[in-house]
Design a protein around this motif. Structure first.
Motif, PDB file in Angstrom:
ATOM      1  N   ARG A 111       0.825  -1.213   0.000  1.00 48.81           N
ATOM      2  CA  ARG A 111       0.000   0.000   0.000  1.00 48.81           C
ATOM      3  C   ARG A 111       0.861   1.266   0.000  1.00 48.81           C
ATOM      4  NH1 ARG A 111      -4.572  -0.463  -2.118  1.00 48.81           N
ATOM      5  NH2 ARG A 111      -5.661   1.067  -0.883  1.00 48.81           N
ATOM      6  N   ASP A 112       2.093   1.180   0.475  1.00 53.98           N
ATOM      7  CA  ASP A 112       2.979   2.348   0.502  1.00 53.98           C
ATOM      8  C   ASP A 112       3.712   2.558  -0.817  1.00 53.98           C
ATOM      9  OD1 ASP A 112       2.267   2.809   3.138  1.00 53.98           O
ATOM     10  OD2 ASP A 112       3.935   1.633   3.919  1.00 53.98           O
ATOM     11  N   ASP A 113       3.660   1.580  -1.703  1.00 56.78           N
ATOM     12  CA  ASP A 113       4.347   1.691  -2.992  1.00 56.78           C
ATOM     13  C   ASP A 113       3.539   2.558  -3.948  1.00 56.78           C
ATOM     14  OD1 ASP A 113       6.458   0.013  -2.240  1.00 56.78           O
ATOM     15  OD2 ASP A 113       5.336  -1.775  -2.811  1.00 56.78           O
ATOM     16  N   THR A 114       4.241   3.161  -4.880  1.00 61.13           N
ATOM     17  CA  THR A 114       3.582   3.943  -5.926  1.00 61.13           C
ATOM     18  C   THR A 114       3.859   3.305  -7.277  1.00 61.13           C
ATOM     19  OG1 THR A 114       5.459   5.448  -6.145  1.00 61.13           O
ATOM     20  CG2 THR A 114       3.701   6.110  -4.640  1.00 61.13           C
ATOM     21  N   LEU A 115       3.019   3.627  -8.224  1.00 56.82           N
ATOM     22  CA  LEU A 115       3.131   3.071  -9.567  1.00 56.82           C
ATOM     23  C   LEU A 115       2.690   4.130 -10.559  1.00 56.82           C
ATOM     24  CD1 LEU A 115       3.293   0.451 -11.449  1.00 56.82           C
ATOM     25  CD2 LEU A 115       0.831   0.297 -11.088  1.00 56.82           C
ATOM     26  N   ALA A 116       3.358   4.176 -11.673  1.00 55.24           N
ATOM     27  CA  ALA A 116       2.908   5.000 -12.789  1.00 55.24           C
ATOM     28  C   ALA A 116       2.956   4.113 -14.026  1.00 55.24           C
ATOM     29  CB  ALA A 116       3.788   6.231 -12.969  1.00 55.24           C
ATOM     30  N   LEU A 117       1.993   4.298 -14.885  1.00 55.25           N
ATOM     31  CA  LEU A 117       1.920   3.524 -16.123  1.00 55.25           C
ATOM     32  C   LEU A 117       1.704   4.501 -17.263  1.00 55.25           C
ATOM     33  CD1 LEU A 117       1.668   0.786 -17.623  1.00 55.25           C
ATOM     34  CD2 LEU A 117      -0.778   0.887 -17.130  1.00 55.25           C
ATOM     35  N   PHE A 118       2.540   4.366 -18.270  1.00 59.65           N
ATOM     36  CA  PHE A 118       2.477   5.261 -19.415  1.00 59.65           C
ATOM     37  C   PHE A 118       2.329   4.444 -20.688  1.00 59.65           C
ATOM     38  CE2 PHE A 118       5.269   7.075 -16.193  1.00 59.65           C
ATOM     39  CZ  PHE A 118       4.677   8.314 -15.985  1.00 59.65           C
ATOM     40  N   THR A 119       1.665   5.010 -21.656  1.00 63.15           N
ATOM     41  CA  THR A 119       1.681   4.473 -23.002  1.00 63.15           C
ATOM     42  C   THR A 119       2.369   5.524 -23.868  1.00 63.15           C
ATOM     43  OG1 THR A 119      -0.486   5.412 -23.565  1.00 63.15           O
ATOM     44  CG2 THR A 119      -0.453   3.150 -22.686  1.00 63.15           C
ATOM     45  N   TYR A 120       2.782   5.108 -25.028  1.00 67.89           N
ATOM     46  CA  TYR A 120       3.428   6.073 -25.914  1.00 67.89           C
ATOM     47  C   TYR A 120       3.122   5.722 -27.356  1.00 67.89           C
ATOM     48  CZ  TYR A 120       6.967   2.496 -26.734  1.00 67.89           C
ATOM     49  OH  TYR A 120       7.603   1.337 -27.079  1.00 67.89           O
ATOM     50  N   ASP A 121       3.145   6.731 -28.154  1.00 65.41           N
ATOM     51  CA  ASP A 121       3.113   6.612 -29.607  1.00 65.41           C
ATOM     52  C   ASP A 121       3.978   7.774 -30.090  1.00 65.41           C
ATOM     53  OD1 ASP A 121       1.220   8.688 -29.180  1.00 65.41           O
ATOM     54  OD2 ASP A 121      -0.445   7.302 -29.428  1.00 65.41           O
ATOM     55  N   ASP A 122       3.396   8.824 -30.594  1.00 65.81           N
ATOM     56  CA  ASP A 122       4.216   9.983 -30.933  1.00 65.81           C
ATOM     57  C   ASP A 122       4.457  10.875 -29.714  1.00 65.81           C
ATOM     58  OD1 ASP A 122       1.549  10.800 -30.824  1.00 65.81           O
ATOM     59  OD2 ASP A 122       1.882  12.441 -32.235  1.00 65.81           O
ATOM     60  N   ALA A 123       3.797  10.556 -28.583  1.00 67.52           N
ATOM     61  CA  ALA A 123       3.962  11.288 -27.324  1.00 67.52           C
ATOM     62  C   ALA A 123       3.732  10.326 -26.166  1.00 67.52           C
ATOM     63  CB  ALA A 123       2.972  12.444 -27.256  1.00 67.52           C
ATOM     64  N   LEU A 124       4.126  10.750 -24.988  1.00 64.00           N
ATOM     65  CA  LEU A 124       3.920   9.956 -23.785  1.00 64.00           C
ATOM     66  C   LEU A 124       2.538  10.274 -23.215  1.00 64.00           C
ATOM     67  CD1 LEU A 124       5.617   8.034 -21.921  1.00 64.00           C
ATOM     68  CD2 LEU A 124       5.976  10.040 -20.480  1.00 64.00           C
ATOM     69  N   GLU A 126       3.757   4.663 -35.495  1.00 63.59           N
ATOM     70  CA  GLU A 126       5.126   5.125 -35.256  1.00 63.59           C
ATOM     71  C   GLU A 126       5.319   5.305 -33.757  1.00 63.59           C
ATOM     72  OE1 GLU A 126       7.418   5.414 -37.655  1.00 63.59           O
ATOM     73  OE2 GLU A 126       5.869   4.722 -39.021  1.00 63.59           O
ATOM     74  N   ALA A 127       6.182   4.517 -33.176  1.00 63.36           N
ATOM     75  CA  ALA A 127       6.424   4.588 -31.739  1.00 63.36           C
ATOM     76  C   ALA A 127       7.859   5.008 -31.480  1.00 63.36           C
ATOM     77  CB  ALA A 127       6.152   3.233 -31.104  1.00 63.36           C
ATOM     78  N   ASN A 128       8.050   5.845 -30.493  1.00 66.55           N
ATOM     79  CA  ASN A 128       9.381   6.324 -30.180  1.00 66.55           C
ATOM     80  C   ASN A 128       9.736   5.935 -28.750  1.00 66.55           C
ATOM     81  OD1 ASN A 128      11.775   7.645 -29.910  1.00 66.55           O
ATOM     82  ND2 ASN A 128      11.103   9.421 -31.074  1.00 66.55           N
ATOM     83  N   LEU A 129      10.228   4.727 -28.561  1.00 68.14           N
ATOM     84  CA  LEU A 129      10.563   4.183 -27.252  1.00 68.14           C
ATOM     85  C   LEU A 129      11.579   5.042 -26.515  1.00 68.14           C
ATOM     86  CD1 LEU A 129      10.536   1.957 -25.088  1.00 68.14           C
ATOM     87  CD2 LEU A 129      12.315   0.820 -26.412  1.00 68.14           C
ATOM     88  N   TYR A 130      12.614   5.477 -27.188  1.00 67.75           N
ATOM     89  CA  TYR A 130      13.691   6.196 -26.510  1.00 67.75           C
ATOM     90  C   TYR A 130      13.233   7.543 -25.974  1.00 67.75           C
ATOM     91  CZ  TYR A 130      16.419   2.465 -28.448  1.00 67.75           C
ATOM     92  OH  TYR A 130      16.889   1.225 -28.772  1.00 67.75           O
ATOM     93  N   ASP A 131      12.472   8.296 -26.742  1.00 68.03           N
ATOM     94  CA  ASP A 131      11.949   9.570 -26.247  1.00 68.03           C
ATOM     95  C   ASP A 131      11.012   9.338 -25.063  1.00 68.03           C
ATOM     96  OD1 ASP A 131      13.380  11.068 -28.046  1.00 68.03           O
ATOM     97  OD2 ASP A 131      11.711  11.329 -29.446  1.00 68.03           O
ATOM     98  N   ALA A 132      10.178   8.304 -25.132  1.00 66.68           N
ATOM     99  CA  ALA A 132       9.269   7.984 -24.033  1.00 66.68           C
ATOM    100  C   ALA A 132      10.061   7.602 -22.781  1.00 66.68           C
ATOM    101  CB  ALA A 132       8.322   6.862 -24.439  1.00 66.68           C
ATOM    102  N   ALA A 133      11.093   6.780 -22.933  1.00 62.92           N
ATOM    103  CA  ALA A 133      11.908   6.368 -21.787  1.00 62.92           C
ATOM    104  C   ALA A 133      12.609   7.559 -21.147  1.00 62.92           C
ATOM    105  CB  ALA A 133      12.930   5.319 -22.222  1.00 62.92           C
ATOM    106  N   ILE A 134      13.130   8.461 -21.934  1.00 60.18           N
ATOM    107  CA  ILE A 134      13.794   9.657 -21.394  1.00 60.18           C
ATOM    108  C   ILE A 134      12.806  10.498 -20.609  1.00 60.18           C
ATOM    109  CG2 ILE A 134      14.838  11.871 -22.058  1.00 60.18           C
ATOM    110  CD1 ILE A 134      16.247  10.262 -24.347  1.00 60.18           C
ATOM    111  N   GLU A 135      11.605  10.685 -21.118  1.00 62.76           N
ATOM    112  CA  GLU A 135      10.604  11.482 -20.417  1.00 62.76           C
ATOM    113  C   GLU A 135      10.208  10.826 -19.089  1.00 62.76           C
ATOM    114  OE1 GLU A 135       6.303  13.631 -21.162  1.00 62.76           O
ATOM    115  OE2 GLU A 135       7.448  12.937 -22.887  1.00 62.76           O
ATOM    116  N   VAL A 136      10.057   9.512 -19.082  1.00 59.93           N
ATOM    117  CA  VAL A 136       9.729   8.809 -17.837  1.00 59.93           C
ATOM    118  C   VAL A 136      10.887   8.927 -16.851  1.00 59.93           C
ATOM    119  CG1 VAL A 136       9.249   6.559 -16.797  1.00 59.93           C
ATOM    120  CG2 VAL A 136       8.069   7.235 -18.890  1.00 59.93           C
ATOM    121  N   LEU A 137      12.113   8.776 -17.305  1.00 60.99           N
ATOM    122  CA  LEU A 137      13.273   8.923 -16.420  1.00 60.99           C
ATOM    123  C   LEU A 137      13.335  10.321 -15.817  1.00 60.99           C
ATOM    124  CD1 LEU A 137      15.959   6.960 -18.440  1.00 60.99           C
ATOM    125  CD2 LEU A 137      14.970   6.319 -16.223  1.00 60.99           C
TER     126      LEU A 137
END
Length: 81
Positions: free
Chosen positions: A18-31, A58-69
């Motif tokens: 219950r103390d843990d947090t989670l975020a879930l994102f999807t991506y395509d041309d944006a996060l 068109e998916a941009n994994l690297y841009d999405a990963a950078i934004e999440v980081l």
């Protein structure tokens, strides 16, 4: 893949406290935020049932990963991407 994501996420969610947090994102041309860090645990299951399909092929994994980081950088404690 969006149809299968709930099946991989449920084992992860079941291990979180219950103390843990989670975020879930999807991506395509944006996060896109599906579950944000401050969302209640009650929202997690309903969010998994209603995952949107990507709008673009068109998916941009690297841009999405950078934004999440960048979002994770301000969070305290252990993190995983």
């Amino acid at each position: 893949l969006s149809d299968q994501a709930p099946y991989f996420m449920r084992p992860l969610i079941s291990t979180l406290d219950r103390d843990d947090t989670l975020a879930l994102f999807t991506y395509d041309d944006a996060l896109h935020t599906v579950i944000d860090f401050d969302d209640s645990h009650d929202k997690w299951e309903s969010a998994l049932r209603n995952l949107p399909s990507p709008r673009f092929s068109e998916a941009n994994l690297y841009d999405a990963a950078i934004e999440v980081l960048e979002r994770l950088a301000s969070r305290l404690g252990p993190k995983a991407l």
